[in-house]
Each structure stands twice: as structure tokens, then as C-alpha cells.
Design a protein around this motif. Structure first.
Motif, PDB file in Angstrom:
ATOM      1  N   TYR A 119       0.847  -1.197   0.000  1.00 24.96           N
ATOM      2  CA  TYR A 119       0.000   0.000   0.000  1.00 24.96           C
ATOM      3  C   TYR A 119       0.881   1.244   0.000  1.00 24.96           C
ATOM      4  O   TYR A 119       1.847   1.327   0.762  1.00 24.96           O
ATOM      5  CB  TYR A 119      -0.926   0.002   1.226  1.00 24.96           C
ATOM      6  N   LEU A 120       0.536   2.189  -0.866  1.00 24.51           N
ATOM      7  CA  LEU A 120       1.329   3.402  -1.023  1.00 24.51           C
ATOM      8  C   LEU A 120       0.970   4.416   0.055  1.00 24.51           C
ATOM      9  O   LEU A 120      -0.204   4.682   0.302  1.00 24.51           O
ATOM     10  CB  LEU A 120       1.072   4.003  -2.410  1.00 24.51           C
ATOM     11  N   HIS A 121       2.002   4.985   0.678  1.00 24.26           N
ATOM     12  CA  HIS A 121       1.796   6.030   1.688  1.00 24.26           C
ATOM     13  C   HIS A 121       3.027   6.928   1.710  1.00 24.26           C
ATOM     14  O   HIS A 121       4.132   6.488   2.044  1.00 24.26           O
ATOM     15  CB  HIS A 121       1.557   5.427   3.074  1.00 24.26           C
ATOM     16  N   LEU A 122       2.828   8.201   1.302  1.00 25.43           N
ATOM     17  CA  LEU A 122       3.896   9.212   1.299  1.00 25.43           C
ATOM     18  C   LEU A 122       5.129   8.731   0.527  1.00 25.43           C
ATOM     19  O   LEU A 122       6.277   8.879   0.958  1.00 25.43           O
ATOM     20  CB  LEU A 122       4.292   9.579   2.734  1.00 25.43           C
ATOM     21  N   GLY A 123       4.900   8.124  -0.636  1.00 27.10           N
ATOM     22  CA  GLY A 123       5.998   7.705  -1.499  1.00 27.10           C
ATOM     23  C   GLY A 123       6.650   6.402  -1.115  1.00 27.10           C
ATOM     24  O   GLY A 123       7.635   5.998  -1.755  1.00 27.10           O
ATOM     25  N   LEU A 133      -4.927   5.245   9.832  1.00 30.11           N
ATOM     26  CA  LEU A 133      -5.226   5.115   8.406  1.00 30.11           C
ATOM     27  C   LEU A 133      -5.735   3.708   8.127  1.00 30.11           C
ATOM     28  O   LEU A 133      -5.547   2.795   8.920  1.00 30.11           O
ATOM     29  CB  LEU A 133      -3.981   5.396   7.564  1.00 30.11           C
ATOM     30  N   GLU A 134      -6.383   3.555   6.977  1.00 32.05           N
ATOM     31  CA  GLU A 134      -6.876   2.249   6.559  1.00 32.05           C
ATOM     32  C   GLU A 134      -6.527   2.017   5.103  1.00 32.05           C
ATOM     33  O   GLU A 134      -6.301   2.954   4.331  1.00 32.05           O
ATOM     34  CB  GLU A 134      -8.387   2.142   6.769  1.00 32.05           C
ATOM     35  N   CYS A 142      -2.981   4.012   1.399  1.00 32.64           N
ATOM     36  CA  CYS A 142      -3.404   4.223   2.784  1.00 32.64           C
ATOM     37  C   CYS A 142      -4.156   5.546   2.846  1.00 32.64           C
ATOM     38  O   CYS A 142      -3.600   6.604   2.498  1.00 32.64           O
ATOM     39  CB  CYS A 142      -2.202   4.238   3.721  1.00 32.64           C
ATOM     40  N   VAL A 143      -5.413   5.518   3.269  1.00 30.18           N
ATOM     41  CA  VAL A 143      -6.264   6.704   3.296  1.00 30.18           C
ATOM     42  C   VAL A 143      -6.776   6.928   4.714  1.00 30.18           C
ATOM     43  O   VAL A 143      -6.722   6.035   5.570  1.00 30.18           O
ATOM     44  CB  VAL A 143      -7.449   6.565   2.315  1.00 30.18           C
ATOM     45  N   SER A 144      -7.296   8.129   4.947  1.00 28.94           N
ATOM     46  CA  SER A 144      -7.820   8.471   6.265  1.00 28.94           C
ATOM     47  C   SER A 144      -9.126   7.730   6.535  1.00 28.94           C
ATOM     48  O   SER A 144      -9.913   7.468   5.622  1.00 28.94           O
ATOM     49  CB  SER A 144      -8.062   9.979   6.359  1.00 28.94           C
ATOM     50  N   ILE A 145      -9.373   7.416   7.797  1.00 27.36           N
ATOM     51  CA  ILE A 145     -10.611   6.752   8.204  1.00 27.36           C
ATOM     52  C   ILE A 145     -11.749   7.771   8.206  1.00 27.36           C
ATOM     53  O   ILE A 145     -11.605   8.875   8.730  1.00 27.36           O
ATOM     54  CB  ILE A 145     -10.447   6.115   9.591  1.00 27.36           C
ATOM     55  N   GLY A 187     -14.526   3.055   9.934  1.00 28.33           N
ATOM     56  CA  GLY A 187     -15.167   4.215  10.546  1.00 28.33           C
ATOM     57  C   GLY A 187     -16.253   3.823  11.524  1.00 28.33           C
ATOM     58  O   GLY A 187     -16.741   2.687  11.542  1.00 28.33           O
ATOM     59  N   ASN A 188     -16.662   4.804  12.354  1.00 26.76           N
ATOM     60  CA  ASN A 188     -17.735   4.572  13.321  1.00 26.76           C
ATOM     61  C   ASN A 188     -19.059   4.357  12.594  1.00 26.76           C
ATOM     62  O   ASN A 188     -19.357   5.022  11.600  1.00 26.76           O
ATOM     63  CB  ASN A 188     -17.858   5.770  14.265  1.00 26.76           C
ATOM     64  N   LEU A 189     -19.868   3.423  13.114  1.00 24.28           N
ATOM     65  CA  LEU A 189     -21.159   3.119  12.503  1.00 24.28           C
ATOM     66  C   LEU A 189     -22.125   4.283  12.670  1.00 24.28           C
ATOM     67  O   LEU A 189     -21.967   5.125  13.560  1.00 24.28           O
ATOM     68  CB  LEU A 189     -21.739   1.845  13.119  1.00 24.28           C
TER      69      LEU A 189
END
Length: 295
Positions: A119-123, A133-134, A142-145, A187-189
Motif C-alpha cells: 500500500y502506497l503512503h507518502l511515497g 489510516l486504513e 493508505c487513506v484516512s478513516i 469508521g464509526n457506525l
């Protein structure tokens, strides 16, 4: 005289031997620097070899080594292939291979796309995303939750019971809200979108226009049953006849017309009885008035 000719002959011979030795040494140096150098290079090569391919490239082209079995061949390209990044130097433009986990990269330390399973994260290409992150399996990044978000509650509805707003003292009222942002995998339900609570109101009688839904449905069903009974003909002792849809529609229309005529007759009968009652009352009052005048 003969001695002079012999000396000149030896001088010229030594000079020719010296020139030949210089040309031979120059040829040996060229062969030692570029073995098997070809004169007519193709494919963007500036210099090339029959065994090693391109040795140098024309301006603005990138030099890259391609492996063919156990041998590496030099190739000149306008851009670096996938898995390589280009670097320009004053004397040569060179393609360098990316890291093992990079599919494409910008330079040695910055990946732009990772190979499968990373998974790509900051190069950088990672096995697992950092905390907070998820992993997005669609983009392999890798993206924000993302947590669920809901709107504000609506005002409470009027106090009701069985679909009515009258004829009771204790009922229930409801309020609702909408989901404005759906959550991601981690994420929260989302919270409930409706709430109900008990309520108390001052009892009041229902008017004609305030009948509840259940009462209206019950009356509607009753009317439909009565109409269906009227529509069924009395065929006792007769064979059932097959009617087409057009004949049924015509019968329904005739029955509706009959009902309208009956309603009109009933209304006219009521009006006649009212008129007769009024005339009889007027006839009774007139003699009494004449007697008073006579007296």
C-alpha cells in the motif's frame, strides 16, 4: 655520391617505419577502448557494439540496460520504462531501476505506485497502513478513516395514537434525521435515524374530518363489500354465464346510474314530504288567525 644516396635511402626507410608504428599503436588503443565498435548505429545509439548494443545515446535519449538471459544489452529510449526512473547528467541520460516493491517511481526514494500486496503512503510501499489510516484495496493506498455523520434532529411530530391526533390522552411523538456521510470500513457506525417518545395531551373529541386511518380503512372495506354484494347477480338455478370485461364495465355503469337515480328519488321524496308538512302547518295556522280577527 653513392654514399649520399645510401644514407638518404636509410633515412627515408626509418621515417616510414616510424609512421607505421604510430598508426598501429593508435589502432590498438581504439580497439582496446571500444571492442567491436560498429560504424552504422541504429535505434538512437550514438556509439554501439555488435555484442553489447548501444554504448552511448543521442542527445535527450535515456540509456538503459536490458537483460536478455545472462547478457545485458544497451538500449536508447525517449522515456524510461515502467519500474525505472530517469536521471539526466551532463554526459549521459540514464534510467535506474526502482526499488523492489515499487511498480513506478519518481526517484530512488519516492514511489508513485506499488506492486501487488503493498500500500502506497507518502511515497513508500508498506505491508500495513500506519495507525489512524486504513487500506483502500481499490487504489492500493493508505487513506484516512471516515466516520459516519448525521444531520440535526427534526422537530418532534404532533402527539399521535393509531394515526389520530384526537380522541386520546397518551400517545407517541417522533423525530428523524438524515445520514450526511457514510462511514469507511474502519469508521464509526451510523447512529439511529429516528426516535420515539411517549407524550400526553388534553383529550378532545374527533370531528368528522379528523377520523383516524384505521377507521377510514374499515369504512372503505365495508363499502367495497357492499358494492361487491350488489354487483353479484342472483343466479340460483341458472348456469353461470361467461361475461367479457366490456359487458362487466357496462353492467357496473348501469348499476351506478341506478344508484344515482335512487339517490335523487330519495332526495325528491324528502323534499316532497317537507313541502307537505309545511303546507299543513300553514293551513292550520290560517283559521286560527281568522278567528282572532273575527273576535
Amino acid at each position: 655520391m653513392h654514399l649520399r644516396l645510401i644514407s638518404w635511402f636509410f633515412i627515408i626507410l626509418n621515417f616510414m617505419e616510424y609512421i607505421g608504428s604510430q598508426n598501429a599503436s593508435r589502432g590498438r588503443r581504439q580497439r582496446r577502448m571500444h571492442p567491436n565498435v560498429s560504424q552504422g548505429c541504429q535505434g538512437g545509439c550514438a556509439t554501439c557494439s555488435d555484442y553489447n548494443g548501444c554504448l552511448s545515446c543521442k542527445p535527450r535519449l535515456f540509456f538503459v540496460l536490458e537483460r536478455i538471459g545472462m547478457k545485458q544489452i544497451g538500449v536508447c529510449l525517449s522515456s524510461c520504462p515502467s519500474g525505472y526512473y530517469g536521471t539526466r547528467y551532463p554526459d549521459i541520460n540514464k534510467c535506474t531501476k526502482c526499488k523492489a516493491d515499487c511498480d513506478t517511481c519518481f526517484n530512488k526514494n519516492f514511489c508513485t505506485k506499488c506492486k501487488n500486496g503493498f500500500y502506497l503512503h507518502l511515497g513508500k510501499c508498506l505491508d500495513n497502513c500506519p495507525e489512524g489510516l486504513e487500506a483502500n484495496n481499490h487504489t492500493m493506498e493508505c487513506v484516512s478513516i471516515v466516520h459516519c455523520e448525521a444531520s440535526e434532529w427534526s422537530p418532534w411530530s404532533p402527539c399521535m395514537k393509531k394515526g389520530k391526533t384526537c380522541g386520546f390522552k397518551r400517545g407517541t411523538e417522533t423525530r428523524v434525521r438524515e445520514i450526511t456521510q457514510h462511514p469507511s470500513a474502519k469508521g464509526n457506525l451510523c447512529p439511529p435515524t429516528s426516535e420515539t417518545r411517549k407524550c400526553t395531551v388534553q383529550r378532545k373529541k374527533c370531528q368528522k374530518g379528523e377520523r383516524g386511518k384505521k377507521e377510514r380503512e374499515r369504512k372503505r372495506k365495508k363499502l367495497n363489500k357492499e358494492e361487491s354484494k350488489d354487483a353479484i347477480p342472483d343466479n340460483k338455478g341458472l348456469e353461470p354465464s361467461r361475461e367479457t370485461p366490456e359487458q362487466r364495465e357496462n353492467k357496473d355503469k348501469q348499476q351506478q346510474k341506478k344508484r344515482k337515480v335512487q339517490d335523487k328519488q330519495q332526495k325528491s321524496g324528502i323534499e316532497v314530504t317537507l313541502a307537505e308538512g309545511l303546507t299543513s302547518v300553514s293551513q292550520r295556522t290560517q283559521p286560527a288567525q281568522g278567528k282572532r280577527r273575527h273576535l
